[in-house]
Design an enzyme around this catalytic site. Structure first.
Site, short mmCIF file in Angstrom:
data_model
loop_
_atom_site.label_atom_id
_atom_site.label_comp_id
_atom_site.label_asym_id
_atom_site.label_seq_id
_atom_site.Cartn_x
_atom_site.Cartn_y
_atom_site.Cartn_z
CE1 TYR A 1 -4.15 -2.82 4.73
CE2 TYR A 1 -3.15 -0.72 4.12
CZ TYR A 1 -3.77 -1.90 3.76
OH TYR A 1 -4.02 -2.17 2.44
CB THR B 1 -11.64 -2.42 -2.56
OG1 THR B 1 -11.03 -1.90 -1.37
CG2 THR B 1 -10.68 -2.27 -3.73
CB SER C 1 -0.90 0.00 1.24
OG SER C 1 -1.48 1.28 1.45
CE LYS D 1 -1.20 -4.24 3.08
NZ LYS D 1 -1.33 -5.37 2.15
#
Length: 320
Positions: free
Chosen positions: A207, A242, A181, A211
């Protein structure tokens, strides 16, 4: 005609135009079409394939002739996506397998099944992702984002090494892709507390940290697997619309909605990394919109050899 490098770099550094659908639209004009059937005879596994970028990746791969195994946690959802892919691409060779990538025991079980039934594997896409709202541990005691984004992919890649090696030829390497990401730019490699046991836990921070770890891990795995004819790359898809983004970051989704890429646009580079000639001639590269990108914007932010070694040791010790 390819975008001039300076303009491309400016789009990348400004983030909003480069990561949004605007950046994709500008760069797409210079993309070469992938030849029809260029993935004929190749078997590729995609994790997190039940929806979002994973499902879009599956659609892109089967459209080029690949046989794809969709790895999902929810079989019903996976089969629904598989049926939709087959409706869109009649005759597509696409199957569903169940594995929770955050569970090291389940990864070992699934990898053993693959080794037993597949003589060769040509590609592996690590797309499964989570953004936990609060700190959660797996049954094996690992923070969930770390287990899903780092430990599970590390173990699955190494467990599938024999069949990936069997699928490689001198002119056509097997390919492993980690879907990272752009958020990793906001994080440094966490070596002191990789399990996020101290401080105030944030799903977004966990996150971004993991990543970042994926990008470094891709470089480390690239070195480890180079002698087996296996190339390893990482990439980031930009800002794509998404279900995961809508559910995990509703505020971000609400504000950036008009700028978000489609799932297919976000998955384009994943498919390209499995299919195009260029990424087969390199390894350990970080990509966005079919071009190599810097892993740090400031050279002094680069990881030390000690930090990189600590990540490798963490992965080995946790999965041994």
């Amino acid at each position: 005609m390819p975008l001039p490098r300076l303009l491309d770099a400016v789009l990348d550094r400004l983030v909003v135009p480069g990561y949004s659908k605007m950046g994709y639209a500008v760069r797409r004009a210079g993309f070469r079409a992938l030849p029809a059937g260029c993935l004929d005879g190749r078997t590729i596994i995609v994790t997190g394939a039940g929806g979002g970028l994973g499902a879009a990746t599956v659609r892109g791969l089967v459209a080029l002739g690949a046989r794809v195994e969709m790895v999902v946690r929810d079989r019903a959802r996976g089969e629904q996506t598989r049926d939709a892919v087959r409706d869109e691409h009649p005759g597509a060779a696409v199957d569903v397998a169940v594995c929770d990538v955050s569970s090291l025991a389940d990864v070992r079980r699934y990898a053993a099944e693959v080794r037993d039934r597949e003589p060769a594997l040509h590609g592996l896409v690590h797309n499964a992702g989570v953004m936990p709202p609060q700190r959660t541990e797996t049954a094996e005691g690992h923070e969930l984002a770390l287990a899903t984004h780092v430990l599970g992919p590390f173990l699955l890649t190494r467990e599938l090494r024999p069949v990936l090696r069997a699928g490689a030829t001198p002119t056509s390497p097997s390919r492993v892709v980690l879907v990272s990401s752009g958020g990793m730019y906001t994080a440094s490699l966490p070596t002191d507390d990789p399990e996020f046991r101290t401080g105030t836990y944030s799903g977004g921070a966990a996150y971004a940290r993991t990543k970042r770890m994926q990008v470094v891990l891709a470089e480390l795995l690239a070195d480890d697997l180079a002698g087996d004819g296996i190339v390893v790359h990482s990439m980031h898809p930009g800002w794509a619309d998404t279900p995961g983004v809508a559910g995990s970051m509703p505020g971000f989704h609400r504000v950036t909605g008009p700028l978000l890429r489609t799932e297919e646009q976000g998955a384009d580079t994943i498919v390209w990394l499995q299919a195009a000639a260029e990424p087969g001639h390199s390894t350990g590269v970080f990509w966005h919109d079919r071009a190599p990108r810097p892993t740090h914007y400031l050279p002094r932010a680069a990881e030390t050899p000690q930090a990189r070694a600590a990540l490798w040791t963490l992965c080995v010790d946790a999965t041994s």
